[in-house]
Design a protein around this motif. Sequence first.
Motif, PDB file in Angstrom:
ATOM      1  N   TYR A 153       0.807  -1.394   0.008  1.00 27.41           N
ATOM      2  CA  TYR A 153       0.385   0.408  -0.165  1.00 27.41           C
ATOM      3  C   TYR A 153       0.809   1.313   0.303  1.00 27.41           C
ATOM      4  CZ  TYR A 153      -4.487  -2.669   0.659  1.00 27.41           C
ATOM      5  OH  TYR A 153      -5.194  -3.338   0.578  1.00 27.41           O
ATOM      6  N   TYR A 154       2.021   1.256  -0.493  1.00 33.73           N
ATOM      7  CA  TYR A 154       3.085   2.189  -0.361  1.00 33.73           C
ATOM      8  C   TYR A 154       2.218   3.657  -1.156  1.00 33.73           C
ATOM      9  CZ  TYR A 154       7.247   4.699  -1.896  1.00 33.73           C
ATOM     10  OH  TYR A 154       8.276   6.236  -2.038  1.00 33.73           O
ATOM     11  N   ILE A 155       2.698   4.725  -1.636  1.00 37.36           N
ATOM     12  CA  ILE A 155       1.631   4.623  -2.071  1.00 37.36           C
ATOM     13  C   ILE A 155       2.817   5.669  -3.007  1.00 37.36           C
ATOM     14  CG2 ILE A 155       0.654   7.385  -3.417  1.00 37.36           C
ATOM     15  CD1 ILE A 155      -1.595   6.148  -0.359  1.00 37.36           C
ATOM     16  N   HIS A 156       3.272   5.320  -4.384  1.00 39.82           N
ATOM     17  CA  HIS A 156       4.454   5.855  -5.406  1.00 39.82           C
ATOM     18  C   HIS A 156       3.785   7.275  -6.388  1.00 39.82           C
ATOM     19  CE1 HIS A 156       6.371   2.240  -5.095  1.00 39.82           C
ATOM     20  NE2 HIS A 156       5.507   1.439  -4.905  1.00 39.82           N
ATOM     21  N   PRO A 157       4.753   8.218  -6.011  1.00 42.03           N
ATOM     22  CA  PRO A 157       4.423   9.585  -6.544  1.00 42.03           C
ATOM     23  C   PRO A 157       4.442   9.235  -7.876  1.00 42.03           C
ATOM     24  CG  PRO A 157       5.469   9.963  -4.449  1.00 42.03           C
ATOM     25  CD  PRO A 157       5.515   8.710  -4.875  1.00 42.03           C
ATOM     26  N   VAL A 163       0.059  12.560  -4.843  1.00 41.83           N
ATOM     27  CA  VAL A 163      -0.809  11.078  -4.149  1.00 41.83           C
ATOM     28  C   VAL A 163      -1.491   9.924  -5.002  1.00 41.83           C
ATOM     29  CG1 VAL A 163      -1.796  11.007  -1.785  1.00 41.83           C
ATOM     30  CG2 VAL A 163      -0.239  13.232  -2.195  1.00 41.83           C
ATOM     31  N   PRO A 164      -0.772   9.688  -5.802  1.00 42.41           N
ATOM     32  CA  PRO A 164      -1.903   9.151  -6.587  1.00 42.41           C
ATOM     33  C   PRO A 164      -2.266   7.658  -5.797  1.00 42.41           C
ATOM     34  CG  PRO A 164       0.031   8.311  -7.000  1.00 42.41           C
ATOM     35  CD  PRO A 164       0.476   9.318  -6.293  1.00 42.41           C
ATOM     36  N   TYR A 165      -3.576   7.883  -4.605  1.00 46.49           N
ATOM     37  CA  TYR A 165      -4.639   6.808  -4.086  1.00 46.49           C
ATOM     38  C   TYR A 165      -4.757   5.943  -4.985  1.00 46.49           C
ATOM     39  CZ  TYR A 165      -7.506  10.002  -3.866  1.00 46.49           C
ATOM     40  OH  TYR A 165      -9.221  11.034  -4.096  1.00 46.49           O
ATOM     41  N   LEU A 166      -5.301   6.319  -6.148  1.00 48.40           N
ATOM     42  CA  LEU A 166      -6.662   4.832  -6.725  1.00 48.40           C
ATOM     43  C   LEU A 166      -5.741   4.026  -6.940  1.00 48.40           C
ATOM     44  CD1 LEU A 166      -7.884   7.566  -9.504  1.00 48.40           C
ATOM     45  CD2 LEU A 166      -9.116   6.549  -6.125  1.00 48.40           C
TER      46      LEU A 166
END
Length: 178
Positions: A153-157, A163-166
Amino acid sequence: MATWNTRGLRGSTLEELINRTNEVYLEKNLALIQKIPTPITPLKIDKEERHITLAYFEQKSTVDYIGVVQGIPVCFDAKECTVDTFALQNIHPHQVEFMTQFEKQDGISFLILFYSERNELFYLPYRDMMKFWNRAQEGGRKSFRYMELDQNYYIHPRGGLLVPYLDALQLDLEQRES
């Protein structure tokens, strides 16, 4: 009555990044997510600087963001911490209650965590948040460690989004189905 002062600016950069991400998601017709303002009553205003220096919260807030992603109702809160241990006192009982009720209505609740010293973002699914919350309620740790987070669940820009959380939301949905 809770009061607010300059401490309240914590996390404002994270919120700006999320707000910009949400604008892009809206432009691309991927999601409609709104920032929920916290109602305050100003007590002191710096007339020269033209800003509020002291206020009180009119009511307890729910979460920072609420909206819909491709027909799926979502709500989430953005939290920032400077160390590798996240104190659960930063999540308020009324927020947990709201998220729990939201989940009961088939919505998706989660946290976006920013570890500022690491400059890393994580999506914390509701079920994981509740695992940590319930552990504390049962007399266990009143915090959780960075190493306890699911690294998937690491969010990779990427793609101009900070913050691309989708992608993490999609993973959450897939894990809920299995």
